[in-house]
Write a protein that holds these residues in place. Structure first.
Motif, PDB file in Angstrom:
ATOM      1  N   TYR A  27       0.810  -1.210   0.000  1.00  0.00           N
ATOM      2  CA  TYR A  27       0.000   0.000   0.000  1.00  0.00           C
ATOM      3  C   TYR A  27       0.849   1.269   0.000  1.00  0.00           C
ATOM      4  CZ  TYR A  27      -4.385  -2.499   1.122  1.00  0.00           C
ATOM      5  OH  TYR A  27      -5.491  -3.300   1.095  1.00  0.00           O
ATOM      6  N   GLY A  28       2.016   1.245   0.652  1.00  0.00           N
ATOM      7  CA  GLY A  28       2.700   2.504   0.874  1.00  0.00           C
ATOM      8  C   GLY A  28       4.118   2.661   0.378  1.00  0.00           C
ATOM      9  N   ALA A  29       4.859   1.587   0.171  1.00  0.00           N
ATOM     10  CA  ALA A  29       6.258   1.746  -0.227  1.00  0.00           C
ATOM     11  C   ALA A  29       6.368   2.365  -1.623  1.00  0.00           C
ATOM     12  CB  ALA A  29       6.991   0.408  -0.167  1.00  0.00           C
ATOM     13  N   MET A  30       5.654   1.794  -2.566  1.00  0.00           N
ATOM     14  CA  MET A  30       5.610   2.326  -3.933  1.00  0.00           C
ATOM     15  C   MET A  30       4.180   2.208  -4.455  1.00  0.00           C
ATOM     16  SD  MET A  30       9.180   0.993  -5.654  1.00  0.00           S
ATOM     17  CE  MET A  30       8.701  -0.718  -5.647  1.00  0.00           C
ATOM     18  N   PRO A  31       3.269   2.990  -3.880  1.00  0.00           N
ATOM     19  CA  PRO A  31       1.851   2.802  -4.201  1.00  0.00           C
ATOM     20  C   PRO A  31       1.522   2.978  -5.680  1.00  0.00           C
ATOM     21  CG  PRO A  31       2.179   4.825  -2.958  1.00  0.00           C
ATOM     22  CD  PRO A  31       3.476   4.088  -2.944  1.00  0.00           C
ATOM     23  N   VAL A  55      -1.500   5.058   5.598  1.00  0.00           N
ATOM     24  CA  VAL A  55      -2.090   3.738   5.848  1.00  0.00           C
ATOM     25  C   VAL A  55      -0.978   2.718   6.099  1.00  0.00           C
ATOM     26  CG1 VAL A  55      -3.383   1.844   4.766  1.00  0.00           C
ATOM     27  CG2 VAL A  55      -4.236   4.195   4.602  1.00  0.00           C
ATOM     28  N   MET A  56       0.092   2.792   5.308  1.00  0.00           N
ATOM     29  CA  MET A  56       1.229   1.901   5.523  1.00  0.00           C
ATOM     30  C   MET A  56       1.773   2.079   6.942  1.00  0.00           C
ATOM     31  SD  MET A  56       4.975   1.714   3.647  1.00  0.00           S
ATOM     32  CE  MET A  56       5.425   3.360   4.199  1.00  0.00           C
ATOM     33  N   GLY A  57       1.917   3.323   7.377  1.00  0.00           N
ATOM     34  CA  GLY A  57       2.413   3.587   8.721  1.00  0.00           C
ATOM     35  C   GLY A  57       1.516   2.998   9.791  1.00  0.00           C
ATOM     36  N   LEU A  58       0.211   3.121   9.612  1.00  0.00           N
ATOM     37  CA  LEU A  58      -0.742   2.525  10.558  1.00  0.00           C
ATOM     38  C   LEU A  58      -0.575   1.006  10.592  1.00  0.00           C
ATOM     39  CD1 LEU A  58      -3.248   2.577  12.407  1.00  0.00           C
ATOM     40  CD2 LEU A  58      -4.637   2.515  10.324  1.00  0.00           C
ATOM     41  N   TYR A  59      -0.515   0.391   9.424  1.00  0.00           N
ATOM     42  CA  TYR A  59      -0.372  -1.062   9.356  1.00  0.00           C
ATOM     43  C   TYR A  59       0.945  -1.510   9.990  1.00  0.00           C
ATOM     44  CZ  TYR A  59      -4.348  -1.923   6.188  1.00  0.00           C
ATOM     45  OH  TYR A  59      -5.594  -2.052   5.637  1.00  0.00           O
ATOM     46  N   LEU A  60       2.041  -0.816   9.709  1.00  0.00           N
ATOM     47  CA  LEU A  60       3.332  -1.185  10.293  1.00  0.00           C
ATOM     48  C   LEU A  60       3.314  -0.992  11.810  1.00  0.00           C
ATOM     49  CD1 LEU A  60       5.807   0.256   7.627  1.00  0.00           C
ATOM     50  CD2 LEU A  60       5.193  -2.150   8.000  1.00  0.00           C
TER      51      LEU A  60
END
Length: 138
Positions: A27-31, A55-60
């Motif tokens: 979702y977030g590294a290379m969306p 969103v990536m930060g939330l998931y991580l």
């Protein structure tokens, strides 16, 4: 040989955390690359890229907390509760979208099924954890 409750909780939290990592990074590294390749979603604005990285930060962050709960006994209950809320909250949003928007890509349907199943398992493990704590304190 039966697994102890502690081992079941640990294994479950590790499974959920490890499973969430590739989704978070997708979702977030290379969306702009991953979301287009997987779902045909064009991520072509700074604002959408920002939202996906948040969103990536939330998931991580959730994955880190679940790992902590797997290895620190006093965090197991809160980690299980947060896992249940996270999974069932996502599933509720997806179900709403199914009803309002129609069916999405098949992988998103699989995510919804997994979120329901994992969320319910987290609830069961949390309730067992809570009952054990209550019984021990009486």
């Amino acid at each position: 040989m039966m697994m102890s409750e502690s081992t079941k909780k640990r294994a479950f939290l590790i499974f959920c955390a490890v499973g969430l990592l590739p989704i978070a990074l997708g979702y977030g590294a290379m969306p702009s690359k991953t979301l287009d390749a997987l779902f045909g979603i064009k991520v072509d604005t700074t604002n959408l890229t920002h939202v996906m990285r948040a969103v990536m930060g939330l998931y991580l962050g959730m994955a880190v907390f679940w790992f902590m709960g797997a290895f620190k006994r006093h965090l197991a209950g809160p980690a299980l509760a947060s896992c249940a809320v996270f999974m069932l909250g996502l599933a509720a949003g997806r179900i709403l979208s199914f009803l309002v928007d129609g069916l999405p890509h098949w992988l998103l349907i699989v995510y919804a099924v997994l979120e329901i199943v994992l969320g319910l398992i987290a609830v069961v493990l949390f309730r067992r954890h809570s009952w054990k704590g209550t019984a021990a304190s009486e």
